[in-house]
Scaffold this motif. Structure first.
Motif, mmCIF file in Angstrom:
data_model
loop_
_atom_site.group_PDB
_atom_site.id
_atom_site.type_symbol
_atom_site.label_atom_id
_atom_site.label_comp_id
_atom_site.label_asym_id
_atom_site.label_seq_id
_atom_site.Cartn_x
_atom_site.Cartn_y
_atom_site.Cartn_z
ATOM 1 N N GLN A 159 41.708 82.739 -29.022
ATOM 2 C CA GLN A 159 43.047 82.805 -29.599
ATOM 3 C C GLN A 159 44.051 83.288 -28.565
ATOM 4 O O GLN A 159 43.695 83.989 -27.604
ATOM 5 C CB GLN A 159 43.058 83.743 -30.795
ATOM 6 C CG GLN A 159 42.334 83.204 -32.021
ATOM 7 C CD GLN A 159 42.510 84.082 -33.230
ATOM 8 O OE1 GLN A 159 42.711 85.291 -33.113
ATOM 9 N NE2 GLN A 159 42.444 83.485 -34.419
ATOM 10 N N ALA A 160 45.287 82.914 -28.764
ATOM 11 C CA ALA A 160 46.345 83.385 -27.883
ATOM 12 C C ALA A 160 46.326 84.913 -27.817
ATOM 13 O O ALA A 160 46.151 85.581 -28.836
ATOM 14 C CB ALA A 160 47.703 82.896 -28.374
ATOM 15 N N GLY A 161 46.490 85.424 -26.616
ATOM 16 C CA GLY A 161 46.419 86.860 -26.395
ATOM 17 C C GLY A 161 45.045 87.349 -26.013
ATOM 18 O O GLY A 161 44.885 88.506 -25.606
ATOM 19 N N GLY A 162 44.061 86.493 -26.144
ATOM 20 C CA GLY A 162 42.698 86.869 -25.830
ATOM 21 C C GLY A 162 42.367 86.749 -24.356
ATOM 22 O O GLY A 162 43.234 86.439 -23.525
ATOM 23 N N SER A 163 41.093 86.971 -24.048
ATOM 24 C CA SER A 163 40.625 86.967 -22.664
ATOM 25 C C SER A 163 39.354 86.145 -22.518
ATOM 26 O O SER A 163 38.577 85.995 -23.469
ATOM 27 C CB SER A 163 40.341 88.394 -22.191
ATOM 28 O OG SER A 163 41.495 89.206 -22.232
ATOM 29 N N LEU A 164 39.167 85.626 -21.325
ATOM 30 C CA LEU A 164 37.933 84.959 -20.933
ATOM 31 C C LEU A 164 37.681 85.271 -19.466
ATOM 32 O O LEU A 164 38.630 85.504 -18.702
ATOM 33 C CB LEU A 164 38.041 83.439 -21.100
ATOM 34 C CG LEU A 164 37.903 82.829 -22.494
ATOM 35 C CD1 LEU A 164 38.173 81.336 -22.415
ATOM 36 C CD2 LEU A 164 36.536 83.101 -23.080
ATOM 37 N N ARG A 165 36.417 85.244 -19.083
ATOM 38 C CA ARG A 165 36.084 85.362 -17.670
ATOM 39 C C ARG A 165 35.266 84.150 -17.257
ATOM 40 O O ARG A 165 34.192 83.895 -17.815
ATOM 41 C CB ARG A 165 35.305 86.629 -17.359
ATOM 42 C CG ARG A 165 35.130 86.833 -15.854
ATOM 43 C CD ARG A 165 34.489 88.153 -15.479
ATOM 44 N NE ARG A 165 33.038 88.097 -15.549
ATOM 45 C CZ ARG A 165 32.227 88.853 -14.824
ATOM 46 N NH1 ARG A 165 32.745 89.731 -13.967
ATOM 47 N NH2 ARG A 165 30.918 88.770 -14.962
ATOM 48 N N LEU A 166 35.779 83.431 -16.299
ATOM 49 C CA LEU A 166 35.067 82.292 -15.746
ATOM 50 C C LEU A 166 34.254 82.743 -14.533
ATOM 51 O O LEU A 166 34.679 83.630 -13.786
ATOM 52 C CB LEU A 166 36.041 81.197 -15.325
ATOM 53 C CG LEU A 166 37.023 80.702 -16.400
ATOM 54 C CD1 LEU A 166 37.864 79.560 -15.834
ATOM 55 C CD2 LEU A 166 36.299 80.288 -17.652
ATOM 56 N N MET A 186 40.741 86.092 -17.040
ATOM 57 C CA MET A 186 41.973 85.583 -17.632
ATOM 58 C C MET A 186 42.313 86.422 -18.857
ATOM 59 O O MET A 186 41.544 86.445 -19.832
ATOM 60 C CB MET A 186 41.795 84.117 -18.024
ATOM 61 C CG MET A 186 41.346 83.230 -16.875
ATOM 62 S SD MET A 186 41.299 81.473 -17.300
ATOM 63 C CE MET A 186 40.016 81.480 -18.539
ATOM 64 N N ASN A 187 43.423 87.099 -18.795
ATOM 65 C CA ASN A 187 43.893 87.937 -19.891
ATOM 66 C C ASN A 187 45.208 87.384 -20.447
ATOM 67 O O ASN A 187 45.884 86.583 -19.805
ATOM 68 C CB ASN A 187 44.105 89.373 -19.422
ATOM 69 C CG ASN A 187 42.830 90.015 -18.914
ATOM 70 O OD1 ASN A 187 41.741 89.705 -19.399
ATOM 71 N ND2 ASN A 187 42.966 90.909 -17.949
ATOM 72 N N SER A 188 45.558 87.846 -21.630
ATOM 73 C CA SER A 188 46.821 87.445 -22.274
ATOM 74 C C SER A 188 46.984 85.931 -22.255
ATOM 75 O O SER A 188 48.040 85.397 -21.903
ATOM 76 C CB SER A 188 48.013 88.110 -21.560
ATOM 77 O OG SER A 188 47.888 89.517 -21.580
ATOM 78 N N LEU A 189 45.950 85.254 -22.648
ATOM 79 C CA LEU A 189 45.970 83.788 -22.604
ATOM 80 C C LEU A 189 46.993 83.219 -23.577
ATOM 81 O O LEU A 189 47.227 83.772 -24.656
ATOM 82 C CB LEU A 189 44.585 83.240 -22.910
ATOM 83 C CG LEU A 189 43.580 83.382 -21.757
ATOM 84 C CD1 LEU A 189 42.159 83.292 -22.265
ATOM 85 C CD2 LEU A 189 43.844 82.341 -20.696
#
Length: 121
Positions: A12-19, A82-85
């Motif tokens: 969701q918008a505001g979320g984070s992922l790490r590639l 990636m933060n604040s997506l």
């Protein structure tokens, strides 16, 4: 150099992922590493890059302050936190390796298969 990216998904918008991107070869630390992305109907664009030692990092303006690139040469891995997506970050993300200067897609020597990041509003 053989690159394999992972870590994409739906967030969701505001979320984070790490590639993560792992190089199964033996020359990882000889290459500058970059992350690129390609959204549907758009050209592939530079997102972030890192020097061989990790001491230098580079970002496109739209991700500055939100994304962080790092590398672990002992693990032959480069990361993209990636933060604040936001929905505009939705794209297939690719890692790439280069021995040249600059961060143009045409200048990359090796590419990994992409990993899809989808940011819902």
């Amino acid at each position: 150099v053989q690159l394999q990216a992972s870590g994409g998904g739906l967030v969701q918008a505001g979320g984070s992922l790490r590639l993560s991107c792992v190089d199964s070869g033996r020359t990882f630390n000889r290459y500058r590493m970059g992350w690129f992305r390609q959204a549907p109907g758009k050209e592939r664009e530079f997102v972030a890059g890192i020097s061989r030692s990790g001491g230098g990092t580079y970002y496109t303006d739209s991700v500055k302050g939100r994304f962080t690139i790092s590398r672990d040469n002992a693990k032959n891995t480069v990361y993209l936190q990636m933060n604040s997506l936001v929905p505009d970050d939705t794209a297939v993300y690719y890692c790439a390796a280069t021995q040249s200067t600059g961060w143009f897609p045409s200048g990359m020597n090796y590419w990994g298969k992409g990993t899809l990041v989808t940011v819902s509003s």
